[in-house]
Design an enzyme around this catalytic site. Sequence first.
Site, PDB file in Angstrom:
ATOM      1  N   ASP A  21      81.329  27.771  37.419  1.00 23.41           N
ATOM      2  CA  ASP A  21      80.282  28.908  38.137  1.00 23.41           C
ATOM      3  C   ASP A  21      81.359  29.905  38.277  1.00 23.41           C
ATOM      4  O   ASP A  21      81.980  29.752  39.055  1.00 23.41           O
ATOM      5  CB  ASP A  21      79.447  28.643  39.761  1.00 23.41           C
ATOM      6  CG  ASP A  21      78.319  29.807  39.935  1.00 23.41           C
ATOM      7  OD1 ASP A  21      77.903  29.849  39.476  1.00 23.41           O
ATOM      8  OD2 ASP A  21      78.175  28.736  41.343  1.00 23.41           O
ATOM      9  N   HIS A  38      79.807  36.498  31.787  1.00 25.66           N
ATOM     10  CA  HIS A  38      79.572  35.434  30.991  1.00 25.66           C
ATOM     11  C   HIS A  38      81.085  35.790  29.881  1.00 25.66           C
ATOM     12  O   HIS A  38      81.268  34.721  29.495  1.00 25.66           O
ATOM     13  CB  HIS A  38      78.695  35.732  31.010  1.00 25.66           C
ATOM     14  CG  HIS A  38      77.404  35.011  31.459  1.00 25.66           C
ATOM     15  ND1 HIS A  38      77.888  34.186  32.612  1.00 25.66           N
ATOM     16  CD2 HIS A  38      76.289  36.319  32.010  1.00 25.66           C
ATOM     17  CE1 HIS A  38      76.438  34.257  33.103  1.00 25.66           C
ATOM     18  NE2 HIS A  38      76.150  35.390  32.482  1.00 25.66           N
ATOM     19  N   LEU A 132      89.432  14.517  22.210  1.00 23.60           N
ATOM     20  CA  LEU A 132      89.012  14.510  23.459  1.00 23.60           C
ATOM     21  C   LEU A 132      87.203  14.615  22.885  1.00 23.60           C
ATOM     22  O   LEU A 132      87.145  15.734  21.618  1.00 23.60           O
ATOM     23  CB  LEU A 132      89.189  15.971  24.071  1.00 23.60           C
ATOM     24  CG  LEU A 132      87.741  16.321  25.056  1.00 23.60           C
ATOM     25  CD1 LEU A 132      87.950  16.010  26.824  1.00 23.60           C
ATOM     26  CD2 LEU A 132      88.344  18.081  25.494  1.00 23.60           C
TER      27      LEU A 132
HETATM   28  C1  IPE Z   1      74.618  25.734  37.671  1.00 23.11           C
HETATM   29  O1  IPE Z   1      75.520  27.273  38.594  1.00 23.11           O
HETATM   30  C2  IPE Z   1      74.833  25.959  36.241  1.00 23.11           C
HETATM   31  C3  IPE Z   1      75.718  26.230  35.428  1.00 23.11           C
HETATM   32  C4  IPE Z   1      76.669  26.409  36.125  1.00 23.11           C
HETATM   33  C5  IPE Z   1      75.181  26.438  34.213  1.00 23.11           C
HETATM   34  P1  IPE Z   1      74.088  28.400  38.836  1.00 23.11           P
HETATM   35  O2  IPE Z   1      74.869  29.357  39.099  1.00 23.11           O
HETATM   36  O3  IPE Z   1      73.242  28.836  38.337  1.00 23.11           O
HETATM   37  O4  IPE Z   1      73.528  27.650  40.423  1.00 23.11           O
HETATM   38  P2  IPE Z   1      72.579  27.799  41.376  1.00 23.11           P
HETATM   39  O5  IPE Z   1      72.208  28.270  41.167  1.00 23.11           O
HETATM   40  O6  IPE Z   1      74.821  28.901  42.337  1.00 23.11           O
HETATM   41  O7  IPE Z   1      73.044  26.615  42.087  1.00 23.11           O
HETATM   42  C1  IPE Z   2      77.458  30.825  35.896  1.00 24.92           C
HETATM   43  O1  IPE Z   2      78.274  31.652  36.738  1.00 24.92           O
HETATM   44  C2  IPE Z   2      77.657  31.182  34.371  1.00 24.92           C
HETATM   45  C3  IPE Z   2      75.895  30.227  34.301  1.00 24.92           C
HETATM   46  C4  IPE Z   2      75.292  29.844  35.145  1.00 24.92           C
HETATM   47  C5  IPE Z   2      75.586  30.366  32.985  1.00 24.92           C
HETATM   48  P1  IPE Z   2      76.658  32.841  37.339  1.00 24.92           P
HETATM   49  O2  IPE Z   2      76.184  33.678  36.420  1.00 24.92           O
HETATM   50  O3  IPE Z   2      76.310  31.576  37.737  1.00 24.92           O
HETATM   51  O4  IPE Z   2      77.554  33.996  38.148  1.00 24.92           O
HETATM   52  P2  IPE Z   2      77.593  34.037  39.924  1.00 24.92           P
HETATM   53  O5  IPE Z   2      77.008  32.542  40.419  1.00 24.92           O
HETATM   54  O6  IPE Z   2      76.237  34.675  39.847  1.00 24.92           O
HETATM   55  O7  IPE Z   2      78.459  34.252  40.580  1.00 24.92           O
HETATM   56 MG    MG Z   3      76.270  31.425  39.769  1.00 24.79          MG
END
Ligand code: IPE
Ligand code: IPE
Ligand code: MG
Length: 257
Positions: A21, A38, A132
Amino acid sequence: MEIKDKIDRNKLPQHVAVIMDGNGRWAKKKGNQRIFGHQNGVKAVRETVEAAAELGIKFLTLYAFSTENWKRPQNEVNALMHLLISTLNSEVKTLQENNVRLLAIGDLESLPANVHHQLRNTIDLTSTNSGLSLVLALSYSGRWELVHAVKNIIQDANEGKITPDKLNENTLYQYMQSSFMPYPELLIRTSGEYRISNFLLWQIAYTELYFTPILWPDFRKENFFEAILDFQKRERRFGKTSDQLVNETSTVPNNNS
Ligand code: IPE
Ligand code: IPE
Ligand code: MG
Protein backbone atom coordinates in the site's frame (compact mmCIF):
# COMPACT_ATOMS: atom_id res chain seq x y z
CA MET A 1 26.75 -7.95 10.45
CA GLU A 2 24.21 -7.54 7.69
CA ILE A 3 20.56 -7.63 8.64
CA LYS A 4 19.98 -10.72 6.50
CA ASP A 5 22.61 -12.67 8.49
CA LYS A 6 20.77 -12.00 11.75
CA ILE A 7 17.80 -14.03 10.53
CA ASP A 8 17.46 -17.50 12.08
CA ARG A 9 16.97 -19.81 9.08
CA ASN A 10 15.40 -22.44 11.35
CA LYS A 11 12.59 -20.11 12.40
CA LEU A 12 11.41 -18.81 9.05
CA PRO A 13 7.73 -18.30 8.37
CA GLN A 14 6.54 -20.66 5.64
CA HIS A 15 4.10 -18.11 4.32
CA VAL A 16 4.36 -14.31 4.31
CA ALA A 17 1.50 -12.13 3.04
CA VAL A 18 1.91 -8.49 2.04
CA ILE A 19 -0.56 -5.62 1.61
CA MET A 20 1.37 -3.44 -0.80
CA ASP A 21 0.00 0.00 0.00
CA GLY A 22 0.97 3.64 -0.52
CA ASN A 23 1.67 3.91 -4.25
CA GLY A 24 -0.70 6.83 -4.77
CA ARG A 25 0.66 8.84 -1.84
CA TRP A 26 4.25 8.15 -2.95
CA ALA A 27 3.48 9.60 -6.40
CA LYS A 28 1.57 12.56 -4.99
CA LYS A 29 4.49 13.46 -2.73
CA LYS A 30 6.60 13.67 -5.87
CA GLY A 31 4.00 15.80 -7.65
CA ASN A 32 3.05 12.97 -10.01
CA GLN A 33 -0.05 11.01 -11.05
CA ARG A 34 -1.06 7.97 -8.96
CA ILE A 35 -0.10 5.58 -11.75
CA PHE A 36 3.51 6.75 -11.47
CA GLY A 37 3.43 5.27 -7.97
CA HIS A 38 2.06 1.96 -9.24
CA GLN A 39 4.78 1.84 -11.90
CA ASN A 40 7.44 2.43 -9.26
CA GLY A 41 5.93 -0.26 -7.05
CA VAL A 42 7.17 -2.91 -9.49
CA LYS A 43 10.75 -2.61 -8.20
CA ALA A 44 9.50 -3.19 -4.65
CA VAL A 45 7.69 -6.33 -5.85
CA ARG A 46 10.90 -7.61 -7.47
CA GLU A 47 12.95 -6.90 -4.34
CA THR A 48 10.41 -8.61 -2.09
CA VAL A 49 10.18 -11.69 -4.32
CA GLU A 50 13.96 -11.97 -4.47
CA ALA A 51 14.31 -11.50 -0.71
CA ALA A 52 11.73 -14.21 0.04
CA ALA A 53 13.35 -16.55 -2.51
CA GLU A 54 16.83 -15.93 -1.06
CA LEU A 55 15.65 -16.86 2.43
CA GLY A 56 13.90 -20.01 1.21
CA ILE A 57 10.40 -18.93 2.18
CA LYS A 58 7.81 -21.26 0.63
CA PHE A 59 4.83 -18.94 -0.03
CA LEU A 60 4.59 -15.19 -0.62
CA THR A 61 1.12 -13.75 -1.19
CA LEU A 62 0.93 -10.22 -2.56
CA TYR A 63 -2.32 -8.24 -2.42
CA ALA A 64 -2.21 -6.60 -5.83
CA PHE A 65 -5.84 -5.67 -6.52
CA SER A 66 -8.84 -5.97 -4.20
CA THR A 67 -12.50 -6.55 -5.02
CA GLU A 68 -13.10 -2.99 -3.82
CA ASN A 69 -10.35 -1.55 -6.06
CA TRP A 70 -12.74 -1.95 -9.04
CA LYS A 71 -14.48 1.15 -7.62
CA ARG A 72 -11.47 3.36 -8.40
CA PRO A 73 -11.61 5.80 -11.35
CA GLN A 74 -11.76 3.85 -14.63
CA ASN A 75 -8.49 5.33 -15.91
CA GLU A 76 -6.62 4.12 -12.81
CA VAL A 77 -8.15 0.64 -13.10
CA ASN A 78 -7.21 0.49 -16.79
CA ALA A 79 -3.67 1.66 -16.06
CA LEU A 80 -3.30 -0.97 -13.32
CA MET A 81 -4.50 -3.72 -15.68
CA HIS A 82 -2.03 -2.60 -18.35
CA LEU A 83 0.75 -2.49 -15.79
CA LEU A 84 -0.13 -6.01 -14.72
CA ILE A 85 0.22 -7.33 -18.25
CA SER A 86 3.52 -5.56 -18.92
CA THR A 87 4.94 -6.55 -15.52
CA LEU A 88 4.01 -10.22 -15.92
CA ASN A 89 5.67 -10.08 -19.30
CA SER A 90 8.85 -8.35 -18.18
CA GLU A 91 9.26 -10.23 -14.89
CA VAL A 92 9.05 -13.80 -16.24
CA LYS A 93 12.83 -13.74 -16.53
CA THR A 94 13.27 -12.81 -12.84
CA LEU A 95 10.80 -15.52 -11.84
CA GLN A 96 12.65 -18.18 -13.85
CA GLU A 97 16.07 -17.06 -12.57
CA ASN A 98 14.85 -17.32 -8.98
CA ASN A 99 13.02 -20.66 -9.51
CA VAL A 100 9.72 -18.94 -8.57
CA ARG A 101 6.34 -20.50 -9.38
CA LEU A 102 3.54 -17.99 -10.02
CA LEU A 103 0.00 -18.63 -8.78
CA ALA A 104 -3.08 -16.44 -8.33
CA ILE A 105 -6.11 -16.22 -6.07
CA GLY A 106 -9.24 -14.11 -6.46
CA ASP A 107 -12.10 -13.75 -8.91
CA LEU A 108 -9.79 -14.20 -11.88
CA GLU A 109 -12.70 -14.55 -14.31
CA SER A 110 -13.57 -10.92 -13.62
CA LEU A 111 -10.21 -9.71 -15.00
CA PRO A 112 -10.10 -8.36 -18.57
CA ALA A 113 -9.49 -11.20 -21.07
CA ASN A 114 -5.99 -10.02 -22.00
CA VAL A 115 -4.92 -9.84 -18.34
CA HIS A 116 -6.38 -13.26 -17.66
CA HIS A 117 -4.59 -14.65 -20.71
CA GLN A 118 -1.20 -13.17 -19.74
CA LEU A 119 -1.64 -14.40 -16.18
CA ARG A 120 -2.43 -17.97 -17.31
CA ASN A 121 0.58 -17.86 -19.62
CA THR A 122 2.97 -16.82 -16.86
CA ILE A 123 1.47 -19.36 -14.45
CA ASP A 124 1.99 -22.12 -17.05
CA LEU A 125 5.54 -20.99 -17.90
CA THR A 126 6.63 -21.11 -14.27
CA SER A 127 4.58 -24.13 -13.17
CA THR A 128 7.53 -26.50 -12.82
CA ASN A 129 9.65 -24.13 -10.70
CA SER A 130 10.21 -25.66 -7.28
CA GLY A 131 11.33 -22.70 -5.16
CA LEU A 132 9.14 -19.91 -3.82
CA SER A 133 5.44 -19.92 -4.72
CA LEU A 134 4.46 -16.33 -5.49
CA VAL A 135 0.71 -15.92 -5.11
CA LEU A 136 -0.89 -12.80 -6.58
CA ALA A 137 -4.21 -11.83 -5.00
CA LEU A 138 -6.12 -10.26 -7.89
CA SER A 139 -9.71 -9.09 -7.75
CA TYR A 140 -9.47 -10.74 -4.35
CA SER A 141 -11.14 -10.17 -1.01
CA GLY A 142 -11.39 -12.36 2.06
CA ARG A 143 -15.18 -12.11 2.10
CA TRP A 144 -15.36 -13.04 -1.59
CA GLU A 145 -13.22 -16.10 -0.92
CA LEU A 146 -15.48 -17.16 1.97
CA VAL A 147 -18.68 -16.72 -0.06
CA HIS A 148 -17.09 -18.74 -2.88
CA ALA A 149 -16.23 -21.50 -0.39
CA VAL A 150 -19.74 -21.58 1.08
CA LYS A 151 -21.22 -21.90 -2.42
CA ASN A 152 -19.00 -24.92 -3.06
CA ILE A 153 -20.00 -26.46 0.26
CA ILE A 154 -23.70 -26.06 -0.56
CA GLN A 155 -23.09 -27.64 -3.96
CA ASP A 156 -21.34 -30.65 -2.39
CA ALA A 157 -24.04 -30.90 0.30
CA ASN A 158 -26.73 -31.00 -2.40
CA GLU A 159 -24.86 -33.84 -4.07
CA GLY A 160 -24.57 -35.67 -0.74
CA LYS A 161 -20.76 -35.31 -0.67
CA ILE A 162 -20.64 -33.51 2.70
CA THR A 163 -22.86 -33.48 5.78
CA PRO A 164 -22.86 -30.92 8.65
CA ASP A 165 -21.08 -33.33 11.03
CA LYS A 166 -18.12 -33.51 8.62
CA LEU A 167 -17.66 -29.75 8.54
CA ASN A 168 -14.90 -28.42 10.77
CA GLU A 169 -12.18 -25.76 10.45
CA ASN A 170 -9.98 -28.00 8.33
CA THR A 171 -12.68 -29.25 5.97
CA LEU A 172 -14.03 -25.72 5.57
CA TYR A 173 -10.57 -24.49 4.61
CA GLN A 174 -10.34 -27.22 1.96
CA TYR A 175 -13.20 -25.47 0.18
CA MET A 176 -11.33 -22.17 0.05
CA GLN A 177 -9.35 -21.14 -3.01
CA SER A 178 -6.11 -20.65 -1.09
CA SER A 179 -6.22 -24.03 0.69
CA PHE A 180 -3.12 -25.14 -1.25
CA MET A 181 -1.02 -23.04 1.14
CA PRO A 182 -0.61 -22.92 4.91
CA TYR A 183 -1.99 -19.91 6.77
CA PRO A 184 0.43 -16.96 6.73
CA GLU A 185 2.50 -16.65 9.90
CA LEU A 186 3.37 -13.04 9.06
CA LEU A 187 1.39 -10.25 7.40
CA ILE A 188 3.17 -7.04 6.37
CA ARG A 189 1.32 -3.82 5.51
CA THR A 190 3.16 -0.78 4.22
CA SER A 191 2.14 2.91 4.18
CA GLY A 192 1.26 3.30 7.86
CA GLU A 193 -2.36 2.15 7.60
CA TYR A 194 -3.48 -0.14 10.41
CA ARG A 195 -6.13 -2.24 8.74
CA ILE A 196 -6.68 -5.47 6.83
CA SER A 197 -8.78 -4.10 3.94
CA ASN A 198 -10.54 -7.42 3.30
CA PHE A 199 -7.38 -9.47 2.79
CA LEU A 200 -7.05 -13.09 3.99
CA LEU A 201 -9.71 -12.85 6.72
CA TRP A 202 -10.08 -16.52 7.66
CA GLN A 203 -6.38 -17.26 7.33
CA ILE A 204 -5.00 -14.47 9.55
CA ALA A 205 -6.75 -15.47 12.79
CA TYR A 206 -3.34 -16.08 14.43
CA THR A 207 -1.04 -14.30 12.01
CA GLU A 208 1.56 -11.87 13.36
CA LEU A 209 0.89 -8.39 11.98
CA TYR A 210 3.70 -6.03 10.99
CA PHE A 211 2.98 -2.44 10.01
CA THR A 212 5.56 -0.08 8.54
CA PRO A 213 5.19 3.59 7.51
CA ILE A 214 7.29 2.97 4.38
CA LEU A 215 5.33 3.61 1.19
CA TRP A 216 5.31 0.56 -1.08
CA PRO A 217 7.53 1.97 -3.91
CA ASP A 218 10.28 2.55 -1.29
CA PHE A 219 10.10 -1.00 0.15
CA ARG A 220 13.38 -2.89 -0.30
CA LYS A 221 14.92 -6.26 0.62
CA GLU A 222 16.28 -4.84 3.88
CA ASN A 223 12.75 -3.81 4.90
CA PHE A 224 11.52 -7.35 4.25
CA PHE A 225 14.39 -8.82 6.28
CA GLU A 226 13.60 -6.34 9.08
CA ALA A 227 10.01 -7.62 9.18
CA ILE A 228 11.19 -11.24 9.36
CA LEU A 229 13.56 -10.36 12.22
CA ASP A 230 10.74 -8.65 14.09
CA PHE A 231 8.55 -11.72 13.56
CA GLN A 232 11.26 -13.95 15.01
CA LYS A 233 11.24 -11.95 18.25
CA ARG A 234 7.54 -12.52 18.85
CA GLU A 235 6.11 -15.10 21.20
CA ARG A 236 3.27 -16.89 19.47
CA ARG A 237 1.06 -18.26 22.21
CA PHE A 238 -2.07 -19.44 20.35
CA GLY A 239 -4.16 -18.88 23.46
CA LYS A 240 -1.79 -20.69 25.84
CA THR A 241 0.31 -19.15 28.58
CA SER A 242 3.93 -18.21 28.19
CA ASP A 243 4.96 -20.87 30.75
CA GLN A 244 3.22 -23.62 28.83
CA LEU A 245 5.25 -22.81 25.74
CA VAL A 246 8.60 -23.28 27.44
CA ASN A 247 8.54 -27.08 27.30
CA GLU A 248 6.95 -27.33 23.91
CA THR A 249 8.73 -27.91 20.63
CA SER A 250 8.78 -25.14 18.05
CA THR A 251 5.98 -26.74 16.02
CA VAL A 252 3.09 -24.35 15.78
CA PRO A 253 -0.57 -25.18 15.31
CA ASN A 254 -1.47 -24.40 11.74
CA ASN A 255 -3.84 -25.83 9.20
CA ASN A 256 -1.11 -28.33 8.34
CA SER A 257 -0.85 -29.83 11.77
C1 IPE B 1 -5.56 -2.63 -0.09
O1 IPE B 1 -5.19 -1.31 -0.28
C2 IPE B 1 -5.59 -3.37 -1.40
C3 IPE B 1 -4.29 -3.60 -2.03
C4 IPE B 1 -3.13 -3.29 -1.55
C5 IPE B 1 -4.35 -4.26 -3.32
P1 IPE B 1 -6.27 -0.15 -0.43
O2 IPE B 1 -5.52 1.10 -0.62
O3 IPE B 1 -7.25 -0.51 -1.48
O4 IPE B 1 -7.00 -0.19 0.99
P2 IPE B 1 -7.85 0.91 1.74
O5 IPE B 1 -8.92 1.37 0.78
O6 IPE B 1 -6.92 2.03 2.11
O7 IPE B 1 -8.39 0.22 2.95
C1 IPE C 1 -1.62 0.26 -3.36
O1 IPE C 1 -1.40 1.63 -3.39
C2 IPE C 1 -1.89 -0.32 -4.72
C3 IPE C 1 -3.27 -0.76 -4.94
C4 IPE C 1 -4.23 -0.74 -4.07
C5 IPE C 1 -3.59 -1.28 -6.27
P1 IPE C 1 -2.60 2.67 -3.40
O2 IPE C 1 -2.99 2.92 -4.82
O3 IPE C 1 -3.70 2.21 -2.52
O4 IPE C 1 -1.90 3.96 -2.80
P2 IPE C 1 -2.48 4.94 -1.69
O5 IPE C 1 -2.91 4.11 -0.54
O6 IPE C 1 -3.63 5.65 -2.32
O7 IPE C 1 -1.35 5.84 -1.36
MG1 MG D 1 -4.08 2.44 -0.56
